[in-house]
Structure formats: C-alpha cells, structure tokens
Design a protein around this motif. Structure first.
Motif, PDB file in Angstrom:
ATOM      1  N   VAL A   1     -15.904  -3.407   1.493  1.00  0.00           N
ATOM      2  CA  VAL A   1     -16.810  -4.345   2.162  1.00  0.00           C
ATOM      3  C   VAL A   1     -18.244  -4.129   1.682  1.00  0.00           C
ATOM      4  N   PHE A   2     -18.929  -5.225   1.363  1.00  0.00           N
ATOM      5  CA  PHE A   2     -20.358  -5.168   1.046  1.00  0.00           C
ATOM      6  C   PHE A   2     -21.141  -5.048   2.357  1.00  0.00           C
ATOM      7  N   GLU A   3     -22.022  -4.061   2.425  1.00  0.00           N
ATOM      8  CA  GLU A   3     -22.771  -3.820   3.656  1.00  0.00           C
ATOM      9  C   GLU A   3     -24.258  -4.071   3.427  1.00  0.00           C
ATOM     10  N   PRO A   4     -24.874  -4.954   4.256  1.00  0.00           N
ATOM     11  CA  PRO A   4     -26.318  -5.179   4.130  1.00  0.00           C
ATOM     12  C   PRO A   4     -27.077  -3.924   4.525  1.00  0.00           C
ATOM     13  N   THR A   5     -28.078  -3.574   3.735  1.00  0.00           N
ATOM     14  CA  THR A   5     -28.834  -2.358   4.009  1.00  0.00           C
ATOM     15  C   THR A   5     -30.267  -2.517   3.527  1.00  0.00           C
ATOM     16  N   GLU A   6     -31.168  -1.724   4.084  1.00  0.00           N
ATOM     17  CA  GLU A   6     -32.532  -1.637   3.571  1.00  0.00           C
ATOM     18  C   GLU A   6     -32.552  -0.529   2.529  1.00  0.00           C
ATOM     19  N   HIS A   7     -32.895  -0.901   1.300  1.00  0.00           N
ATOM     20  CA  HIS A   7     -32.817   0.017   0.160  1.00  0.00           C
ATOM     21  C   HIS A   7     -34.211   0.166  -0.437  1.00  0.00           C
TER      22      HIS A   7
ATOM     23  N   LEU B   1     -21.617 -25.332 -12.045  1.00  0.00           N
ATOM     24  CA  LEU B   1     -21.613 -24.470 -10.866  1.00  0.00           C
ATOM     25  C   LEU B   1     -20.538 -24.923  -9.892  1.00  0.00           C
ATOM     26  N   ASP B   2     -19.853 -23.953  -9.310  1.00  0.00           N
ATOM     27  CA  ASP B   2     -18.854 -24.267  -8.295  1.00  0.00           C
ATOM     28  C   ASP B   2     -19.527 -24.968  -7.120  1.00  0.00           C
ATOM     29  N   GLU B   3     -18.786 -25.850  -6.466  1.00  0.00           N
ATOM     30  CA  GLU B   3     -19.348 -26.657  -5.385  1.00  0.00           C
ATOM     31  C   GLU B   3     -19.728 -25.829  -4.159  1.00  0.00           C
ATOM     32  N   GLN B   4     -19.097 -24.665  -3.968  1.00  0.00           N
ATOM     33  CA  GLN B   4     -19.419 -23.833  -2.810  1.00  0.00           C
ATOM     34  C   GLN B   4     -20.615 -22.946  -3.114  1.00  0.00           C
ATOM     35  N   GLU B   5     -21.576 -22.946  -2.199  1.00  0.00           N
ATOM     36  CA  GLU B   5     -22.779 -22.133  -2.357  1.00  0.00           C
ATOM     37  C   GLU B   5     -22.739 -20.953  -1.389  1.00  0.00           C
ATOM     38  N   PHE B   6     -23.299 -19.829  -1.813  1.00  0.00           N
ATOM     39  CA  PHE B   6     -23.291 -18.617  -0.997  1.00  0.00           C
ATOM     40  C   PHE B   6     -24.672 -17.983  -0.968  1.00  0.00           C
ATOM     41  N   GLY B   7     -24.972 -17.310   0.143  1.00  0.00           N
ATOM     42  CA  GLY B   7     -26.169 -16.502   0.249  1.00  0.00           C
ATOM     43  C   GLY B   7     -25.820 -15.043  -0.005  1.00  0.00           C
ATOM     44  N   LEU B   8     -26.842 -14.175  -0.066  1.00  0.00           N
ATOM     45  CA  LEU B   8     -26.642 -12.780  -0.432  1.00  0.00           C
ATOM     46  C   LEU B   8     -25.651 -12.077   0.500  1.00  0.00           C
ATOM     47  N   GLU B   9     -25.763 -12.313   1.794  1.00  0.00           N
ATOM     48  CA  GLU B   9     -24.878 -11.625   2.738  1.00  0.00           C
ATOM     49  C   GLU B   9     -23.467 -12.202   2.737  1.00  0.00           C
ATOM     50  N   GLU B  10     -23.241 -13.264   1.965  1.00  0.00           N
ATOM     51  CA  GLU B  10     -21.906 -13.849   1.843  1.00  0.00           C
ATOM     52  C   GLU B  10     -21.230 -13.460   0.530  1.00  0.00           C
ATOM     53  N   ILE B  11     -21.700 -12.362  -0.071  1.00  0.00           N
ATOM     54  CA  ILE B  11     -21.189 -11.969  -1.383  1.00  0.00           C
ATOM     55  C   ILE B  11     -19.686 -11.679  -1.337  1.00  0.00           C
ATOM     56  N   GLY B  12     -19.202 -11.155  -0.222  1.00  0.00           N
ATOM     57  CA  GLY B  12     -17.766 -10.913  -0.103  1.00  0.00           C
ATOM     58  C   GLY B  12     -16.967 -12.197  -0.221  1.00  0.00           C
ATOM     59  N   GLN B  13     -17.464 -13.261   0.417  1.00  0.00           N
ATOM     60  CA  GLN B  13     -16.807 -14.563   0.335  1.00  0.00           C
ATOM     61  C   GLN B  13     -16.900 -15.131  -1.079  1.00  0.00           C
ATOM     62  N   ALA B  14     -18.018 -14.864  -1.752  1.00  0.00           N
ATOM     63  CA  ALA B  14     -18.171 -15.338  -3.133  1.00  0.00           C
ATOM     64  C   ALA B  14     -17.157 -14.664  -4.048  1.00  0.00           C
TER      65      ALA B  14
END
Length: 328
Positions: free
Chosen positions: A14-20, A298-311
């Motif tokens: 799982v990709f986890e959002p974090t402050e880096h 480009l694929d028709e589905q767009e994703f944001g950074l926190e949706e990288i798992g779905q991408a």
C-alpha cells in the motif's frame, strides 16, 4: 513535502501518504516542483517484486520515474536550465534515485530536458520512459525513409510512440493489435492496422510486403513473440525488442541474417552511464512533438497523487488505453 511512501513490497503493498523531507539542491542537479507523473509497467513490477528485481530501491521507497514540472532551484554547474523552466524527464524511482510520487524531485540535469511547449504537463509526463525507449529502438535499428516498419503492440505505451516516430522518420508503418479499439487507435496514429488474432504472420507478410518481410520490426510485446518478429522480418532486417528475458532458438534469425537490438533504457539511470544521452533524446522528442508529429495518448481515467494505488491497478487491469497519468 507530501510523498507517497511504500514501506513493504508485494502484490498487496500500500502507498502511504506521508510528510517527507524536501530535497535540497546539489551540484549537477535541479530541484523540480512536480506537476504530473505517469505509471509504467516497470513501476508495477518494482512494487510487486521488490528485492527480486535488482533495480528496486531500498525500503521505505518513493517510486515513480516519469515527470513533468517546473524548476525551483539550480545546482552548481548546471547551465542549461533556469529557475521557472518547465522540464520533463525520467529521473527517479529505482536503485538509489528517489521517485516522482512526491511534490518535489531532485533530478540529475543530464536526465531531463525542456518540456514540449505544445503539450500539457500531463501529456509531457507520459512521454519520457516510453519515448526514450521507442526512439532508441528505432534509431538503433536504422529506421529511415522508404522502409517497411512493423510495430508489435502499437496501441500500448511504448508502441503508440514508436509508430508515430517511425512515421516521422519517413517509414511505411504497420502495427499489430488485438481489438477494435486498439486497431482504430493504430490507424488514427498513421499506421496500417493488423489484427494478430485473425491474421497469421505469413498472411500479413504476404499481404503488406509481397512476402519479402519488414525491414524493421519493433517488438514491444517481446518474450515468445520475438519468434513472430523473426518470421515477419526481411533478410538482413533489424529487430528491436523491449522484453527479451526469454530462451529462444535463434536458428531463424541466423539464416535470415537478422540484427537483434535489446532496448533497456534504464541503464543510464542504474549505472550512471551516458546519462546525457537521455537529455538529448528528450530534447529531440520535444522538437518532434512541437512540430505536431508526436502526441501521447492519455487514458481517460485521471488520478491524483493519493490515488496512485488505483492508478497502478488501472494499468495492471489491461483496460487502460494510452498512458495512465497522475496529477501531483
């Protein structure tokens, strides 16, 4: 900065959002504020296979290779870029190079170029890995005017760029696909579509080359399909493939006098070997794009950074048409 971190590898990682910590600029590098990144098959392989792949970064890891964004700071010795420049490249996400699934990236200036002016950030982010791969394969295969070029997998990430570049180089371009949407896209991009599910190699070689075979075969499918490439090739032809981790009988290649080019564009990143070639190729690709001869799908589905798992899931599903792009 916000970053998407992997703390484990595996199919359920799982990709986890974090402050880096935000990177600080160093000599020979630029600090880039990332606008978009795209997902490549190698990204999904690293996530799933981890240490089984010798190119995977140590955990915890920030994945992501392709990007487009804006230069925020310049390191000592960098002369080709200025603060505020829009740039793109493939510059992280493997070995010891932190990736692009973050708000900022510290990029080796040799691995990047000025973004095509006529493309959006999302479009530009879709190009680097597949564009460099396609350009390298076609140029190593001596693709040029009046040649017949067959692209296997012409609706895929690498393939749809390769057939556009082969057209740009003046070749007569053909491409295999396996469905109505794929074949329609191939035709839209300027190549003659071939349905590999309904036509044998012998059929389409006879139909399109009078039985002599193609001068260049760009095989983005690879593996066992390389045998089909050998069969489709003319005498003394060139084969370029992106997937060659397979055991093959080379007898047919021998008797046809074929040249086989294996394209693995990550070598400059992994080994710090001739990295400046990537910057030069990206500059050329930007020139071709700004001339109206190259445009990523480009694929028709767009994703944001926190949706990288779905991408990642979207790419792995095989349902995406064109590149899967993530806005940062």
């Amino acid at each position: 900065m916000k970053a998407m971190l992997l703390n484990t590898y595996g199919s359920d990682a799982v990709f986890e959002p974090t402050e880096h910590p935000k990177p600080t600029v160093k000599p020979g590098h630029v600090l880039v504020k990332i606008a978009a990144t795209s997902v490549n098959t190698v990204d999904t392989m690293i996530r799933q296979m981890g240490e089984e792949l010798p190119l995977s970064p140590a955990l915890p890891a920030i994945l992501g290779m392709d990007f487009a964004g804006t230069v925020e700071a310049i390191g000592e010795g960098v002369t080709d870029f200025n603060v505020g420049d829009e740039v793109y490249g493939c510059a992280g996400g493997l070995a010891d190079l932190p990736g692009t699934l973050a708000e900022y990236l510290l990029a080796d200036a040799k691995l990047i170029a000025h973004k095509p002016k006529t493309l959006t950030m999302r479009e530009a982010a879709a190009i680097p890995l597949v564009g460099i791969t396609a350009y390298e394969g076609l140029t190593r295969a001596n693709t040029g005017e009046n040649q017949t070029v067959l692209v296997h997998g012409g609706s895929g990430g690498v393939g749809h760029i390769a057939l556009q570049l082969a057209n740009y180089f003046g070749a007569d371009v053909y491409s295999t696909g396996g469905g109505e949407k794929q074949l329609a896209l191939i035709e839209q991009l300027g190549a003659t579509p071939i349905n590999y599910k309904t036509e044998t190699v012998a059929d389409y070689v006879a139909k399109h080359t009078n039985g002599t075979g193609f001068n260049v075969v760009f095989d983005s499918v690879g593996g066992a399909n390389i045998i089909n490439s050998f069969e489709a090739a003319a005498l003394n032809a060139h084969i370029a493939t992106t997937v060659s981790m397979v055991e093959l009988d080379l007898t047919l290649a021998h008797f046809k006098g074929l040249s086989l080019h294996v394209v693995f564009m990550l070598i400059p990143m992994l080994h710090n070997y001739q990295r400046e070639q990537h910057g030069k190729i990206l500059t050329k690709l930007a020139e071709i794009a700004d001339a109206g001869k190259l445009k990523p799908i480009l694929d028709e589905q767009e994703f944001g950074l926190e949706e990288i798992g779905q991408a990642h899931e979207r790419l792995a599903s095989g349902k995406a048409m064109g590149k899967v792009v993530v806005s940062v």
